[in-house]
Motif scaffolding. Structure first.
Motif, PDB file in Angstrom:
ATOM      1  N   ALA A 129      43.028  38.422  30.810  1.00  0.00           N
ATOM      2  CA  ALA A 129      41.825  39.048  30.260  1.00  0.00           C
ATOM      3  C   ALA A 129      41.870  40.564  30.450  1.00  0.00           C
ATOM      4  CB  ALA A 129      40.583  38.464  30.924  1.00  0.00           C
ATOM      5  N   ALA A 130      42.324  41.019  31.612  1.00  0.00           N
ATOM      6  CA  ALA A 130      42.414  42.458  31.858  1.00  0.00           C
ATOM      7  C   ALA A 130      43.439  43.116  30.943  1.00  0.00           C
ATOM      8  CB  ALA A 130      42.766  42.707  33.319  1.00  0.00           C
ATOM      9  N   SER A 131      44.548  42.412  30.691  1.00  0.00           N
ATOM     10  CA  SER A 131      45.586  42.980  29.821  1.00  0.00           C
ATOM     11  C   SER A 131      45.116  43.130  28.385  1.00  0.00           C
ATOM     12  CB  SER A 131      46.844  42.110  29.881  1.00  0.00           C
ATOM     13  OG  SER A 131      46.646  40.879  29.183  1.00  0.00           O
ATOM     14  N   ARG A 132      44.069  42.407  28.022  1.00  0.00           N
ATOM     15  CA  ARG A 132      43.503  42.530  26.676  1.00  0.00           C
ATOM     16  C   ARG A 132      42.581  43.740  26.555  1.00  0.00           C
ATOM     17  NH1 ARG A 132      45.041  39.191  22.473  1.00  0.00           N
ATOM     18  NH2 ARG A 132      42.873  38.867  21.834  1.00  0.00           N
ATOM     19  N   GLU A 133      42.147  44.273  27.693  1.00  0.00           N
ATOM     20  CA  GLU A 133      41.199  45.383  27.699  1.00  0.00           C
ATOM     21  C   GLU A 133      41.862  46.729  27.947  1.00  0.00           C
ATOM     22  OE1 GLU A 133      38.011  45.146  26.881  1.00  0.00           O
ATOM     23  OE2 GLU A 133      38.315  42.986  26.530  1.00  0.00           O
ATOM     24  N   THR A 134      43.018  46.715  28.631  1.00  0.00           N
ATOM     25  CA  THR A 134      43.686  47.969  28.955  1.00  0.00           C
ATOM     26  C   THR A 134      45.166  47.719  29.186  1.00  0.00           C
ATOM     27  OG1 THR A 134      43.698  49.873  30.463  1.00  0.00           O
ATOM     28  CG2 THR A 134      43.230  47.708  31.434  1.00  0.00           C
ATOM     29  N   GLU A 135      45.955  48.787  29.080  1.00  0.00           N
ATOM     30  CA  GLU A 135      47.372  48.670  29.408  1.00  0.00           C
ATOM     31  C   GLU A 135      47.496  48.317  30.893  1.00  0.00           C
ATOM     32  OE1 GLU A 135      50.509  49.084  27.836  1.00  0.00           O
ATOM     33  OE2 GLU A 135      49.287  48.662  26.043  1.00  0.00           O
TER      34      GLU A 135
END
Length: 478
Positions: free
Chosen positions: A235-241
């Motif tokens: 989920a975090a990788s979908r929001e930021t590099e």
């Protein structure tokens, strides 16, 4: 004076007390094995002792039972050695100090070893008697059951003619176990490469979960910390590099992990914190009953060079896309898990990530199916799979004359139905079922409470009732 000498059945408690005088923890069974061999030699009984210290003792059928099918009676001779904090006994060299308390047999300051010394005592009492009716009686005493069923795995079953077996290694009176899962350890390893990445270094941790045994408690719906962390990272990788430095969670592949942590380097640390807060709220909702204490935390990290983007993607795939949990429920026994796996350990090395699974099934082909699925995905990610510690399952028999006979006798003696149970964990019966095709087997025993602790105790009256059950079952085996 012997502590148990006035207890009935005298022969059972006498042999149990003799056994307890001999140190017999796992991997320390030579003396008790030699004691069993000497027992057989003194009585002129056919016997076998192997290099592992397993012992087989055979007594031919009594009068009138010569044409009856043989019966195997099986238990393990090793015990778990645990002590109270203030106990100074050397259990590797000293016997146990038995005592009677509130109608139970205990050992002062240590485990009792009723698991599975009571089976040894029952078998010796039958072998020693001249007034017990039975078919050809094949007593099998295995070693090192408590540390991986090593004795059963290495046993040569050539001397055994029986294809029905009484396994006395259950700790609940009135429960007949008739199936168990086989299993293995499957480790998936995927190579990673690393490169520098500019961003804020963060430590993300999932904790506060209940965890538990990956076989017995896989059906409780408890959260797996490695899987929750995988969801957070994706989920975090979908929001930021985001670049992953490491993911580490779980200590044993046969335990549901209750904590998992990752070090990452993020282009936008605030986005990661927002995702973690949102995922914590989601987890608290999803697992409000099973894991109400789940917690997700984010803090500053001091970590090394992260994986490159492609390696991070492979790591996330391994965390999120491998199967986990219940795969199939039994169609034969209501509520029984037939096939499952558990992502028990996720570990990061400099050049690879490794996911270790405990795979279980009472159906061999389904166990292999899960290994094949793990291999298929892992190889697609450029990795490899190793399988170790494989042991067979014990599949439920629709037609079991032995189960029917024991149920009939139990109903007559107890006035109630026994509980017919299968367990999603390994027992020695699986080893024997694999080595003796067509084996009809039931596992049972008297009550044993708090086994593997210094509080272990064995009710005398439960032993007496179980002895009566065994004698009547043998008598009807014509």
């Amino acid at each position: 004076m012997a502590v148990l000498e006035n207890l009935e059945p005298k022969s059972v408690f006498s042999f149990f007390e003799q056994l307890c005088a001999i140190p017999h923890g796992s991997h320390n069974t030579k003396k008790v094995s030699d004691w069993l061999k000497a027992f057989a030699e003194k009585r002129g009984l056919e016997h076998y002792q192997d290099e592992l210290n397993n012992v087989i003792i055979i007594k031919e059928a009594t009068s009138g039972y010569e044409d009856a099918a043989p019966v195997i009676f099986q238990g393990h001779m090793d015990m778990v050695c645990e002590k109270a904090p203030d106990c100074d006994k050397d259990m590797a060299t000293e016997g146990l100090e038995l005592m009677l308390e509130d109608g139970c047999v205990r050992a002062k300051g240590t485990t009792l070893g009723g698991d599975d010394g009571v089976a040894v005592a029952f078998a010796l009492a039958i072998l020693d008697a001249d007034d017990i009716s039975h078919p050809r009686f094949e007593a099998v005493f295995t070693v090192d059951e408590e540390v991986g069923m090593e004795g059963a795995a290495g046993l040569d079953v050539a001397p055994l003619k029986g294809r029905r077996m009484l396994n006395m290694d259950s700790e609940d009176e009135g429960v007949f176990t008739v199936s168990c899962a086989g299993g293995n350890r499957t480790r998936c390893s995927v190579p990673v490469t690393r490169e520098a990445f500019a961003g804020e270094k963060l430590h993300i941790q999932v904790e506060g979960l209940i965890g538990g045994h990956s076989g017995i408690e896989i059906n409780t719906g408890r959260a797996n910390a490695n899987r929750l962390l995988g969801r957070i990272l994706y989920a975090a990788s979908r929001e930021t590099e985001l670049r992953i430095v490491s993911v580490n969670g779980g200590l044993k592949d046969n335990a549901i992990p209750n904590m998992s942590a990752a070090d990452v380097v993020a282009a936008d640390a605030e986005k990661v914190r927002e995702v973690c807060a949102a995922m914590e709220a989601a987890f608290k909702n999803e697992y409000s009953v099973t894991d109400p204490g789940v917690k997700v935390s984010v803090s500053a990290a001091d970590c090394s060079i992260p994986m490159d983007k492609a390696s991070g993607a492979k790591t996330l795939c391994l965390l999120n896309c491998t199967p986990n949990g219940i795969e199939t429920m039994s169609a034969d026994i209501d509520g029984l898990v037939q096939t499952s796996l558990n992502l028990g350990i996720f570990a990061t090395e400099e050049d690879c990530v490794q996911a270790s699974f405990c795979v279980r099934s009472s159906v061999a082909t389904q166990k292999q199916m899960l290994v094949d699925r793990l291999r298929c995905l892992t190889e697609a990610l450029g990795g490899n799979v190793t399988v170790t510690g494989d042991y067979p399952g014990w599949q439920y028999l629709q037609d079991s004359p032995l189960r029917d006979l024991m149920t009939e006798v139990y109903k007559e003696q107890y006035g109630s139905e026994p509980k017919i149970e299968a367990i999603h964990a390994g027992v020695e019966c699986g080893m024997f079922a694999d080595k003796l095709p067509g084996l009809d087997c039931v596992s049972f025993g008297p009550d044993l409470f708090e086994i593997h602790t210094f509080r272990e105790h064995m009710p005398v009256d439960s032993v007496q009732r179980t002895w009566k059950l065994v004698l009547e079952v043998l008598r009807r085996m014509k």
